[in-house]
Design an enzyme around this catalytic site. Structure first.
Site, PDB file in Angstrom:
ATOM      1  N   GLU A 191       8.836  -2.961  -6.066  1.00 56.37           N
ATOM      2  CA  GLU A 191       8.725  -3.794  -6.472  1.00 56.37           C
ATOM      3  C   GLU A 191       9.109  -4.447  -7.829  1.00 56.37           C
ATOM      4  O   GLU A 191       8.491  -5.576  -8.090  1.00 56.37           O
ATOM      5  CB  GLU A 191       7.852  -4.849  -5.873  1.00 56.37           C
ATOM      6  CG  GLU A 191       7.881  -4.385  -4.334  1.00 56.37           C
ATOM      7  CD  GLU A 191       6.432  -5.821  -3.221  1.00 56.37           C
ATOM      8  OE1 GLU A 191       6.494  -5.764  -2.327  1.00 56.37           O
ATOM      9  OE2 GLU A 191       4.980  -5.398  -3.702  1.00 56.37           O
ATOM     10  N   ASP A 225       1.341   0.634   3.573  1.00 60.72           N
ATOM     11  CA  ASP A 225       0.686   0.807   2.353  1.00 60.72           C
ATOM     12  C   ASP A 225      -0.860   1.607   2.228  1.00 60.72           C
ATOM     13  O   ASP A 225      -1.351   2.509   1.569  1.00 60.72           O
ATOM     14  CB  ASP A 225       0.215  -0.807   1.642  1.00 60.72           C
ATOM     15  CG  ASP A 225       1.479  -1.656   0.874  1.00 60.72           C
ATOM     16  OD1 ASP A 225       2.751  -0.772   0.516  1.00 60.72           O
ATOM     17  OD2 ASP A 225       1.362  -2.509   0.471  1.00 60.72           O
TER      18      ASP A 225
END
Ligand code: RIB
Length: 303
Positions: A138, A251
């Site tokens: 990201e 995550d």
């Protein structure tokens, strides 16, 4: 320091809906929640809650979200020396979760898109004291490549979670990673191969081994995970739970794996714990709000 996470932070804006809207349709969401997210921050928070010392290298914006994000890192005991203020908006992620716990996520990278290779170099001395570097996609790819090179220079193992999937990722530039942890979709996109059956997954994962990455770990949701090395493979069984919100489960897996890998050095055990931890996280709503701390996780494992 145990772990340096060089990656994103976002503000998650989660709408809980009955079903995804069709094109042109407006649907009402009975519930909404706002929380701290972003793949990098999520992984950092998990590792820190489990007991790792974590340094975060990231960029926040110049808006109302930034202070809250920094305060959240501090509450979780994460080192914020390299949480850098930026003349941009903070990263935000509108998220939609339906009744069957399927989710769709839009990321607006904002300040995360401005985390540069220079930022990584400026933090080099402090990153070099860490025992693992964790990366996601990201932030700009050039920054990811710089972090991989830094890890190699200092002999620090690098874990790359190639999420969200990025067709432009150059595999040759991340071959010095010690671990790559894609899900099936990311694996398929990275290799240009199907990743539906277990046989597909094995074939595609071996392409990543051939690139030179010694540990390929594919997360497979309800099918568990597959760890492949040149010496063979291990299948890590999934832990069955009643899923409410799977947002941030990947995550949870990676943050937990990173923590136990650094703490105990046993890859297989760390993967089993990561699978259990991620499964537990989907039983609660939200991303960081769903992550257990060390005491809660110990209790769960003993149960
Ligand atoms: O992996 C889940 C995360 O993806 C969310 O927290 C959202 O911010 C996006 O980055």
């Amino acid at each position: 320091m145990d772990i340096a996470v060089i990656g994103s932070n976002m503000v998650d804006l989660i709408s809980y809906i009955e079903r995804m809207p069709a094109e042109g349709e407006t649907v009402e969401a009975p519930n909404f929640a706002m929380g701290c997210g972003g793949k990098g921050a999520n992984q950092a928070v998990v590792a820190a809650r489990l007991g790792s010392s974590v340094r975060m290298v990231t960029r926040v914006g110049n808006d109302i979200f930034a202070d809250n994000t920094i305060a959240n890192f501090e509450r979780n005991g994460i080192d914020t020396t390299y949480v850098l203020p930026t003349e941009a908006t903070s990263g935000v992620a509108p998220i939609f979760v339906d009744e069957e716990s399927h989710n769709s996520i839009i990321i607006v990278k904002g300040a995360n898109a401005l985390l540069t290779p220079d930022d990584v170099r400026a933090a080099e001395e402090d990153i070099a004291t860490c025992r693992l570097i964790a990366l996601q996609l990201e932030i700009p790819l050039e920054t990811v490549y710089e972090a991989v090179a830094l890890g190699k220079r200092h002999g620090i193992p690098v874990l790359l979670n190639p999420a969200p999937a990025q067709p432009d990722l150059v595999l040759a530039k991340v071959r010095d990673c010690e671990y790559i942890v894609p899900n099936e979709t990311e694996l398929s996109l990275l290799t240009g191969m199907p990743a539906e059956t277990m046989e597909d997954v094995r074939n595609a994962a071996s392409v990543l081994l051939d690139v030179g990455i010694p540990n390929v770990i594919v997360t497979l949701g309800e099918r568990g995970a597959l760890w492949l090395t040149a010496d063979g493979e291990h299948v890590i069984d999934a832990v069955t739970v009643d899923a409410h919100d799977t947002t941030g489960a990947g995550d949870a897996f990676i943050g937990c794996f990173s923590h136990y890998l650094v703490a105990d050095g046993d890859v297989l055990e760390a993967l089993k714990k990561a699978s259990h931890y991620a499964a537990d996280s989907v039983t609660r709503p939200g991303t960081q709000s769903s992550y257990a701390d060390a005491e809660q996780f110990e209790r769960l494992r003993g149960a």
